[in-house]
Write a protein that holds these residues in place. Structure first.
Motif, PDB file in Angstrom:
ATOM      1  N   GLU A 261      -3.111  18.775 -11.129  1.00 58.44           N
ATOM      2  CA  GLU A 261      -4.280  18.794  -9.884  1.00 58.44           C
ATOM      3  C   GLU A 261      -5.535  18.873 -10.612  1.00 58.44           C
ATOM      4  OE1 GLU A 261      -1.596  21.117 -10.097  1.00 58.44           O
ATOM      5  OE2 GLU A 261      -2.670  23.117 -10.348  1.00 58.44           O
TER       6      GLU A 261
ATOM      7  N   ILE B  40      -2.926   4.036  -0.902  1.00 58.29           N
ATOM      8  CA  ILE B  40      -3.267   5.112  -1.784  1.00 58.29           C
ATOM      9  C   ILE B  40      -3.241   6.612  -0.901  1.00 58.29           C
ATOM     10  CG2 ILE B  40      -4.858   6.410  -3.600  1.00 58.29           C
ATOM     11  CD1 ILE B  40      -5.312   3.524  -4.535  1.00 58.29           C
ATOM     12  N   LYS B  41      -4.033   6.280   0.052  1.00 58.43           N
ATOM     13  CA  LYS B  41      -4.293   7.637   1.020  1.00 58.43           C
ATOM     14  C   LYS B  41      -3.152   7.914   1.784  1.00 58.43           C
ATOM     15  CE  LYS B  41      -8.938   7.950   0.155  1.00 58.43           C
ATOM     16  NZ  LYS B  41      -9.547   9.211  -0.396  1.00 58.43           N
ATOM     17  N   THR B  42      -2.134   7.155   2.065  1.00 55.79           N
ATOM     18  CA  THR B  42      -1.147   7.484   2.750  1.00 55.79           C
ATOM     19  C   THR B  42       0.286   7.644   2.138  1.00 55.79           C
ATOM     20  OG1 THR B  42      -0.562   5.121   3.488  1.00 55.79           O
ATOM     21  CG2 THR B  42      -1.989   6.243   4.784  1.00 55.79           C
ATOM     22  N   ALA B  43       0.151   7.485   0.847  1.00 62.22           N
ATOM     23  CA  ALA B  43       1.279   7.545   0.113  1.00 62.22           C
ATOM     24  C   ALA B  43       2.027   8.840   0.192  1.00 62.22           C
ATOM     25  CB  ALA B  43       0.989   7.500  -1.540  1.00 62.22           C
ATOM     26  N   GLN B  44       3.316   8.902   0.455  1.00 61.86           N
ATOM     27  CA  GLN B  44       3.975  10.166   0.729  1.00 61.86           C
ATOM     28  C   GLN B  44       3.933  11.215  -0.762  1.00 61.86           C
ATOM     29  OE1 GLN B  44       7.872   8.660   1.570  1.00 61.86           O
ATOM     30  NE2 GLN B  44       7.710   9.242   4.020  1.00 61.86           N
ATOM     31  N   GLU B  45       4.024  10.469  -1.944  1.00 65.07           N
ATOM     32  CA  GLU B  45       4.023  11.457  -2.957  1.00 65.07           C
ATOM     33  C   GLU B  45       2.650  10.726  -3.704  1.00 65.07           C
ATOM     34  OE1 GLU B  45       6.731  11.881  -6.906  1.00 65.07           O
ATOM     35  OE2 GLU B  45       7.784  11.529  -5.043  1.00 65.07           O
ATOM     36  N   LYS B  46       1.837  11.681  -4.027  1.00 69.05           N
ATOM     37  CA  LYS B  46       0.597  11.078  -4.493  1.00 69.05           C
ATOM     38  C   LYS B  46       0.626  10.802  -6.120  1.00 69.05           C
ATOM     39  CE  LYS B  46      -3.858  12.254  -2.606  1.00 69.05           C
ATOM     40  NZ  LYS B  46      -3.354  11.205  -1.735  1.00 69.05           N
TER      41      LYS B  46
ATOM     42  N   ASP C  41      -4.936   9.389  -7.197  1.00 71.12           N
ATOM     43  CA  ASP C  41      -5.730  10.527  -6.402  1.00 71.12           C
ATOM     44  C   ASP C  41      -6.663  10.114  -5.291  1.00 71.12           C
ATOM     45  OD1 ASP C  41      -4.343  13.137  -7.286  1.00 71.12           O
ATOM     46  OD2 ASP C  41      -5.066  11.876  -9.401  1.00 71.12           O
ATOM     47  N   GLY C  42      -7.308   8.934  -5.479  1.00 75.79           N
ATOM     48  CA  GLY C  42      -8.102   8.239  -4.787  1.00 75.79           C
ATOM     49  C   GLY C  42      -8.734   6.971  -5.098  1.00 75.79           C
TER      50      GLY C  42
END
Lengths: 138, 452
Positions: free
Chosen positions: B189, B206-212, B215-216
């Motif tokens: 993190e 990227i913003k809706t990915a289930q698994e990050k 990060d942006g």
């Protein structure tokens, strides 16, 4: 629900529009996408047959809870030997049409493969009516 | 996943309520209501066509602000190869060096990841063609997120044809996480991985990915000014770029095909062209084609809705770069690297999740109701003028009919119908106005007939 779409003879640039409208209509109805694909392909073949082999006709789509029914009705020379026409690779399409990549003799066999029932009535020098039924699986 | 999230949003104060965007949207996802456009979120595929179309610049993409970097101890930039085509003279190594100067601790080139992806696609296709089913529609590249979403919402039967290989920017992030992160001695993190994106589609992804994994994302717009500022200092490059012309070339239409080198491949760009081609593929008309590279933006990623440079100019710049760095042969080192990754983990390049179908077109989930609505729709459509003017706020007469059936609009929203009704009313008014009151003579007229 009934939808009637005219199909012009020898209009290759518009060919496929009836099948496309049938597809879109079925999508609106929420029909299973694999079933739509079968109906669309079969309708496309039927539409191409009207374009290539007739003096023009129409595609009629009817949908109820049990069945999707597609009728392809045309006026024209009709089918002389139905048994032969059902054979894969048998085609009466003129060379110029084959050169465009159509008329490979797979139309009716493909329709038979896609549809759950297929009825063909044809009178030489009058026209052909093809009825295809697809069971609604919902 | 939050399916309602979209990076494409409306800036209300700039929207004049014109109908340009509703007419161009490939999924008919926009309506104008109350003088402002609004997006039907379940239909939007984030292709960015409305951003491109809007003359008032009222549509934009919600990308991250630069200040977000402050939240992280270690910042990784993933520059899209199309970024290299935004500058006329700067070479990739200058741009990468400038990104370091802007405060990134690491720059992982997506162009390089595209080369690894190229190898992965080649291996996938090789296996596929060994047992290629006869007379099947072509496989379709998964690298454009707007195209994959388009397939999910409008062409669900083609989902199995999408090759299950992640787009290069994700592969870049995965490579970083696998190889570099363990060396940093930092918790995940504290490390921020940011894609520098030419398009809203990838930002949404990227913003809706289930698994990050990423990060942006920054848009080219956000980063352009600062980057340009660094580049103008004309410092000698601090690093060399890793990618060859093969990966750089991915950013233009046809570049992926050139890299992957499949016989019978086809490239299509521009979302409306993609729709038309997918229609043909779905009808089984293109079964002789083996592979389709489809990109939503004109000219490919260089034409992304968030880019700065004119797409055609950018395409030329990119072609020259690709040519300069060699775009004919995948470097041996890349092949070895990708092979090693595949050996460690056969699924390294694959999607994490199979894509679900997201049909948007159905009128109702119940078939009988849908049939009833469809009949109604056709009846209404017959009444409408069929000129698709858009003045009602729906893109076409058909979509207005659909909106009416769905109780989202009414017949008099059509200005033509409204005028017809007004005409009728006006004629009735005239008739009424011509009737004289009894005191002025109507009694006289009746006298002859009715007087007993």
């Amino acid at each position: 629900m009934i939808l009637e779409i005219p199909v012009e003879s020898y209009n290759f640039s518009a060919a496929g529009e009836a099948a496309s409208r049938v597809k879109k209509t079925l999508q609106r109805l929420g029909i299973d996408s694999q079933l739509i694909r079968r109906v669309a392909i079969a309708t496309y073949e039927a539409e191409m047959n009207i374009v290539i082999h007739s003096d023009g006709g129409k595609i009629i789509l009817q949908v109820d809870e049990e069945e999707i029914k597609v009728q392809a009705i045309d006026q024209g020379k009709g089918i002389a030997d139905l048994e032969l026409a059902m054979k894969e690779g048998y085609s009466t399409a003129p060379d110029e049409v084959r050169e465009m990549g159509f008329g490979a003799g797979m139309g009716l066999p493909n329709m038979k493969k896609c549809a759950d029932r297929l009825e063909i009535k044809s009178v030489v020098n009058e026209g052909t009516t093809v009825v295809m039924g697809f069971k609604n699986q919902s | 996943m939050d399916t309602r999230y979209h990076s494409v949003v409306l800036e209300e104060e700039k929207c004049k309520g014109c109908t340009n965007c509703i007419k161009r949207c490939p999924t008919e996802a926009i309506r104008v209501r109350g003088g402002k456009a609004f997006i039907l979120t379940e239909r939007c595929i984030d292709c960015g066509e409305c951003i491109r179309t809007c003359e008032n610049h009222a549509k934009k993409a919600l990308a991250d602000e630069f200040t977000v970097l402050e939240q992280y101890e270690y910042r990784v930039a993933l520059p899209a190869p199309s970024l290299y085509a935004q500058f006329k003279t700067a070479k990739p190594e200058n741009i990468i060096s400038a990104l370091y100067q802007l405060g990134f601790d690491e720059v992982f080139e997506v162009a390089y990841a595209a080369e690894l992806t190229t190898f992965a696609i080649r291996s996938f296709l090789k296996k596929y063609f060994e047992h290629k089913p006869q007379n099947k529609p072509p496989l379709i590249s998964s690298s454009c997120p707007a195209v994959t979403r388009l397939i999910q919402v409008r062409f669900p039967t083609l989902i199995p044809n999408l090759i299950p290989i992640d787009p290069p920017y994700l592969t870049a992030a995965k490579c970083f996480l696998r190889e570099k992160l363990p060396l940093l001695n930092l918790p995940r993190e504290k490390v921020g991985i940011f894609f520098i994106s030419p398009c809203p589609g990838k930002i949404t992804e990227i913003k809706t990915a289930q698994e990050k994994v990423v990060d942006g994302a920054f848009s080219f717009n956000t980063i352009f000014r600062q980057l340009n500022h660094c580049l103008r200092q004309k410092k000698p490059p601090a690093v060399n770029q890793l990618s060859s012309g093969v990966g750089i070339g991915w950013a233009r239409a046809g570049g992926e095909n050139l890299a992957v080198q499949v016989e019978n491949a086809m490239a299509v760009d521009g979302i409306h062209n993609v729709v038309a081609l997918l229609e043909e593929i779905e009808m089984g008309k293109l079964n002789e084609i083996d592979y389709v590279e489809a990109t939503a933006c004109p000219e490919g990623c260089v034409g992304g809705a968030l880019t700065i440079e004119n797409p055609f100019v950018a395409r030329v710049t990119l072609r020259k770069l690709a040519d300069f760095y060699g775009d004919r042969k995948l470097p041996e080192a890349v092949c070895q690297k990708a092979e090693a990754l595949l050996e460690e983990d056969q699924a390294f390049f694959n999607y994490q999740n199979p894509l679900p179908a997201k049909p948007i077109l159905q009128l109702d989930s119940d078939l009988s109701t849908a049939i009833r609505k469809m009949s109604q729709l056709e009846k209404i459509l017959n009444k409408l003028p069929g000129i698709d003017c858009g003045a009602c706020g729906s893109p076409t007469c058909r979509s207005l009919a659909e909106d009416i059936v769905q109780e989202q609009a009414q017949l008099t929203d059509c200005i033509i119908i409204l005028r017809e009704q007004l005409e009728e009313l006006a004629q009735k008014l005239l008739v009424l106005a011509q009737i004289k009151p009894p005191a002025m003579g109507s009694l006289m007229e009746k006298e002859g007939k009715n007087d007993p």
